[in-house]
Design an enzyme around this catalytic site. Structure first.
Site, PDB file in Angstrom:
ATOM      1  CG  HIS A 194      -1.357  -5.582  14.390  1.00  0.00           C
ATOM      2  ND1 HIS A 194      -1.155  -6.749  13.873  1.00  0.00           N
ATOM      3  CD2 HIS A 194      -1.054  -4.564  13.321  1.00  0.00           C
ATOM      4  CE1 HIS A 194      -0.560  -6.749  12.565  1.00  0.00           C
ATOM      5  NE2 HIS A 194      -0.761  -5.379  12.140  1.00  0.00           N
TER       6      HIS A 194
ATOM      7  CD  GLU B  41       2.669  -4.206  13.199  1.00  0.00           C
ATOM      8  OE1 GLU B  41       2.109  -3.429  12.725  1.00  0.00           O
ATOM      9  OE2 GLU B  41       3.152  -5.201  12.502  1.00  0.00           O
TER      10      GLU B  41
ATOM     11  CG  HIS C 173       6.441  -2.189   9.413  1.00  0.00           C
ATOM     12  ND1 HIS C 173       6.501  -2.424  11.299  1.00  0.00           N
ATOM     13  CD2 HIS C 173       5.234  -2.362   9.356  1.00  0.00           C
ATOM     14  CE1 HIS C 173       5.247  -2.679  11.284  1.00  0.00           C
ATOM     15  NE2 HIS C 173       4.213  -2.494  10.249  1.00  0.00           N
TER      16      HIS C 173
ATOM     17  CG  HIS D  14       1.846   1.313  10.057  1.00  0.00           C
ATOM     18  ND1 HIS D  14       1.718   1.300  11.321  1.00  0.00           N
ATOM     19  CD2 HIS D  14       1.924   0.139   9.689  1.00  0.00           C
ATOM     20  CE1 HIS D  14       1.664  -0.047  11.891  1.00  0.00           C
ATOM     21  NE2 HIS D  14       1.845  -0.823  10.777  1.00  0.00           N
ATOM     22  CD  GLU D  15       2.322  -1.471   5.889  1.00  0.00           C
ATOM     23  OE1 GLU D  15       3.031  -2.209   6.315  1.00  0.00           O
ATOM     24  OE2 GLU D  15       1.112  -1.625   6.745  1.00  0.00           O
TER      25      GLU D  15
END
Length: 742
Positions: free
Chosen positions: A419, A357, A336, A332-333
Site C-alpha cells: 500500500h 494497489e 484489482h 478500488h477493489e
C-alpha cells in the site's frame, strides 16, 4: 465423466505449435455462419490477431525465444482504437510463469508495439522434478496459519527473478495473519525451497458513507426481484453466502449504516458507475474487458475490504457504524479485478503489488470523478469519508507522504509494503491529471528532487486513457520503469509523439523520480498530427433503420497524412461502414451505422477511431435504438470467451409484446471441440432459470450450431440471458451467436 472438474488444475499446458490461435476474439466462426465468409479485411480483430501471430512467429523485437519455446495466443482485446493481443509461453510443453507477452496493433493490422515479461530462456532448464508434488504441497501450506483447501500443484518453469527454474505451482487457501488468503506458492522442484509466492486476495480498507436515494440496475418483475444487474453481466450483490439479496419489490435498503441491503445499494451504485466510466471514458467493455464483471459481497466481519480473484468483499468501519461501500473503496477493489484481467494478470513482489494497489486507487479516483456525486465530491483522497481508526483518509494521491507513504520512487520501493509502494504511481497520476499547481481549489502537489520545475495536467479522463493504454501492455513482471515506458507508448498512440499529453506523461514521471529508460518514446517527432470529429454526435433510430454522420479530420500540425477509419462498440445486429474508408487529414468521410430488425433497444456508445502514422484519435457517437420492428426473433452476435471452469452470460433484450410462445425456440452457435463439457441455461425476464442442456459424457463432439425448444411461462418483453458454463478442463472455445424466437 472423463475429467475431474475442480482440483485438476495441475494439468500442464500442452503447446504443439509455434502460435496456437484459437482464441475467442480472433478465431474464425464455425462453417455455415454468415461471418464465416467475411474476408480478413472486414474484421479488424482478425487482422490484429494475424499480424500479432506473424510478429510472434518471426520473433519481432522483444518476442524472440529459444527453439524449445512456443507461444499460445490467449486473447484479442480492443481499446482506444488499438488491439492488444496477449500470449502465454511454454518451454518443452511446460507453462512459463513470467513468459507472457503483448503485441499492440492498430485496426489496419499494423504492429505498433511489443512487450514481453522475460527474454528467451537459456538452454538446459530441467523439466523433470526431484521434489514430489506432495512434498511441494506440504511446503506451500507453511505460508498460511490455517489451511482450508489445496489444489494439486502444476509443474511450471518460473521465469520471475534472475534465474529460470523448474517449480511446482501450488494453490493453497485459508488464513494468513488473521485474514483470508489464497496463495500461489512456487516451490523449486529441484531444491524444495519456496522460490516465490503471491496472494490472490488483494485487501484494502474502506468507508461507509451512503449516497441516499439512487437508481441502481436490478432484475425481476412482479413480486420477485434480485440485486442482480440484468444489464451488466456478472454484477450482483448479497451477503457472505454469495447469493444476491432478493425481495418482493424493487425498493432496497433502509438508509441505515448497519443495514447490509443498504450496503449493497451503495456497492451496486458504485460498481455500475465504474462500469459506465470504463465504457464512456476509457473504451473498455466491462470490468474484465470482454463484457463481464464480478459479484460483490457485504457483511464481512472485518475492518477491511478485499478482492480475492473471484469476487469483492466489504466489511465495516472500526466503530461498526457503517459499511465500507463508498465509490472510491468499491471501485478500488474492482480496480484489482481490472489489473488481474489485463495482460500479465497479477504478478509477484512488493513493487508489482504496489502498482496493483495504486491501480485500485486510480480507478477509484476516476469513478469518483465520473459519478461526480455531490455527497462525495472528487478529491483524490482514498476512503476520506470513513473515520477508520480516527486518522482520516487512508491515502492522499496528490501527496502520499501525508499518510506516511513515499512520494518518490527509490531503490527501496521493492521492499516497501504494497500500500505504501503505491505512493509514487498515485502521485504520478495526480500530476498527470491535475498538474503540480492546478488551482481551482485543488491541492498543489510536490515535485521530487531532480524533477521539472512544474507539471501541467491534461485532465483526469485523458490521464485515465493513458493509464488504461499502459495497463493493456502490462506483463507479469511489471515494475515502475515498465509503467513509464508503457504509458509513454500509450500517450503517443492516443495523442501523438509531439502532443502536450505525451510531454505531460514524461514530465510527471520525472517529477516522481522514475528514471528515463532506453528506447522509450521521445515525445517528439516531425510534428505531424491530426484531429477527428463527428457531426452529429448521435441519433435515435428504430430497429432496421440507419444513421449517418460526417467524420471530419483536420491536420493540426506538420504535414497531412492518411487516416484510416474504423468503428467499435456497435450493438448486436448492427454494422458500420465509411465512405471512403480512409481520408487524407483535412478531408471528410460519411459514417453509416445500419441496424437490423433484431438489434435490441438501448443506448450505445460507438467509438470511431482514426489511425494515422502519428498515432490514433477517437470520437464518440451515441446511438439510441428505440421501438420495435415487430419481429419476434432476437439475436446476440457478440463473441464470448468460454474458458475452462468459467461461466459466460449473453443477454438479449426482447421488445416483443404479450406472452412468450412456449416452448421458445433457441438457435445456438458455439465453437467448442467438446460439447459434453458445456452446461447451458436460459434465464427469462422474471429471473426464472431453465435448463437447456446438461454437461457430461464419455467422449467429445464439436458443438457447432444446435437448436433447442424450451418450455417457459414468461412475458416476451425484457432481457433473456443465455448462460454457458464450461464444467471441465482441456477444451475451450467461444459462443459465436444465439437467437431466441418468442
Amino acid at each position: 465423466m472423463r475429467r475431474t472438474a475442480l482440483l485438476a488444475a495441475a494439468g500442464a499446458l500442452a503447446v504443439t505449435s509455434v502460435v496456437v490461435p484459437p482464441t475467442v476474439a480472433a478465431a474464425k466462426p464455425p462453417p455455415g455462419s454468415e461471418s464465416a465468409v467475411r474476408s480478413l479485411a472486414d474484421d479488424p480483430a482478425q487482422r490484429a490477431a494475424a499480424a500479432a501471430d506473424q510478429a510472434v512467429a518471426s520473433g519481432l523485437d522483444d518476442l524472440r525465444v529459444s527453439p524449445n519455446e512456443t507461444y499460445r495466443r490467449t486473447a484479442v482485446t480492443p481499446g482506444g482504437g488499438m488491439y492488444y493481443v496477449t500470449y502465454e509461453r511454454a518451454y518443452k510443453g511446460l507453462p512459463i510463469v513470467g513468459g507472457d507477452a503483448v503485441v499492440v496493433t492498430d485496426a489496419n493490422g499494423r504492429v505498433r508495439d511489443t512487450e514481453a515479461a522475460s527474454g528467451a530462456l537459456p538452454l538446459g532448464v530441467p523439466t523433470s522434478p526431484t521434489v514430489t508434488a506432495e512434498t511441494a504441497t506440504s511446503t506451500a501450506k507453511t505460508v498460511l496459519s490455517r489451511v482450508d483447501d489445496t489444489a494439486a500443484p502444476r509443474l511450471v518453469v518460473l521465469a520471475w527473478g534472475g534465474k529460470p527454474r523448474l517449480a511446482w505451482e501450488a494453490l493453497v487457501s485459508g488464513i494468513a495473519d488473521g485474514r483470508p488468503s489464497i496463495q500461489h506458492v512456487f516451490v523449486d522442484a529441484t531444491t524444495g525451497e519456496i522460490a516465490d509466492s503471491y496472494d490472490q486476495v488483494k485487501a484494502g480498507t474502506g468507508n461507509g458513507y451512503y449516497y441516499g436515494t439512487v437508481t441502481i440496475n436490478t432484475s425481476g418483475s412482479g413480486t420477485s426481484y434480485s440485486m442482480t444487474d440484468s444489464t451488466r453481466s456478472g454484477i450482483k450483490c448479497g451477503g457472505q453466502n454469495g447469493s444476491a439479496y432478493t425481495g418482493t419489490d424493487d425498493s432496497w435498503g433502509t438508509g441505515s449504516g448497519t443495514n447490509l441491503e443498504t450496503a449493497c445499494v451503495d456497492a451496486l451504485y458504485s460498481v455500475q458507475r465504474e462500469w459506465d466510466m470504463l465504457r464512456d471514458w476509457l473504451g473498455r467493455n466491462g470490468i474484465n474487458g470482454s463484457g463481464g464483471g464480478f459479484p460483490a459481497r457485504v457483511g464481512l466481519s472485518d475492518v477491511n475490504a478485499y478482492w480475492n480473484g473471484s469476487y469483492t468483499n466489504f466489511g465495516h468501519s472500526q466503530d461498526n457504524a457503517r459499511q465500507a461501500t463508498t465509490i472510491d473503496v468499491v471501485a478500488h477493489e474492482f480496480g484489482h479485478a481490472i489489473f488481474q484481467t489485463t495482460p500479465g494478470a497479477a504478478g509477484s513482489g512488493n513493487e508489482n503489488g504496489g502498482l496493483n494497489e495504486a491501480t485500485g486507487d486510480i480507478f477509484g479516483s476516476l469513478t469518483e470523478a465520473y459519478a461526480n456525486n455531490p455527497n462525495d465530491p472528487p478529491d483524490y483522497q482514498v476512503g476520506e469519508e470513513v473515520d477508520l481508526v480516527g486518522d482520516g483518509p487512508i491515502r492522499y494521491m496528490y501527496n502520499p507522504s501525508l499518510a506516511g507513504d513515499p512520494n518518490c520512487y527509490s531503490s527501496s520501493i521493492p521492499s516497501t509494503e504494497v500500500h505504501s509502494a503505491a505512493g509514487p504511481l498515485n502521485h504520478w497520476f495526480y500530476l498527470l491529471a491535475e498538474g503540480s499547481s492546478p488551482g481551482g481549489g485543488k491541492p498543489n502537489s510536490p515535485i521530487c528532487s531532480g524533477g521539472p520545475s512544474s507539471v501541467t495536467g491534461v485532465g483526469i479522463q485523458k490521464a485515465g486513457k493513458i493509464y488504461m493504454g499502459a495497463l493493456q501492455r502490462k506483463t507479469s513482471t511489471w515494475k515502475y520503469v515498465n509503467v513509464r515506458t508503457a504509458s509513454l507508448a500509450a500517450a503517443v498512440e492516443l495523442y501523438g509523439a509531439s502532443s502536450a499529453e505525451c510531454a505531460a506523461t514524461k514530465a510527471a514521471w520525472n517529477a516522481v523520480g522514475v528514471p528515463a529508460q532506453s528506447g522509450e518514446a521521445s515525445c517528439s517527432s516531425s510534428g505531424n498530427d491530426f484531429s477527428l470529429s463527428l457531426s452529429p454526435t448521435g441519433s435515435t433510430v428504430t430497429p432496421g433503420q440507419s444513421a449517418t454522420a460526417t467524420v471530419a479530420t483536420s491536420t493540426t500540425s506538420g504535414s497531412a497524412q492518411t487516416v484510416s477509419l474504423s468503428a467499435s462498440g456497435l450493438p448486436s445486429g448492427a454494422s458500420a461502414s465509411f465512405s471512403p474508408s480512409s481520408v487524407t487529414s483535412g478531408g471528410s468521410s460519411t459514417l453509416t451505422i445500419s441496424t437490423s430488425a433484431s438489434t435490441p433497444s438501448g443506448t450505445y456508445t460507438v467509438t470511431v477511431t482514426g489511425s494515422g502514422s502519428s498515432g490514433g484519435h477517437t470520437a464518440s457517437y451515441t446511438l439510441t435504438v428505440s421501438g420495435t420492428s415487430g419481429g419476434r426473433t432476437f439475436t446476440n452476435g457478440t463473441n464470448y470467451t468460454i474458458n475452462d471452469l468459467s461461466t459466460i452470460t449473453s443477454p438479449i433484450t426482447s421488445t416483443a409484446t404479450g406472452t412468450a410462445a412456449s416452448p421458445v425456440q433457441l438457435s445456438i452457435t458455439i465453437s467448442h471441440t467438446c460439447a459434453e463439457d458445456l452446461r447451458i441455461r436460459l434465464q427469462g425476464p422474471n429471473g426464472t432459470w431453465y435448463t437447456v442442456k446438461s454437461s457430461g459424457g464419455s467422449s467429445c463432439t464439436s458443438f457447432g450450431t444446435r437448436t433447442y425448444s424450451v418450455p417457459v411461462t414468461q412475458t416476451a418483453a425484457g432481457t433473456w440471458t443465455l448462460e454457458v458454463r464450461d464444467q471441465y478442463y482441456y477444451d475451450t472455445g467461444y459462443l459465436d451467436s444465439w437467437s431466441i424466437t418468442l
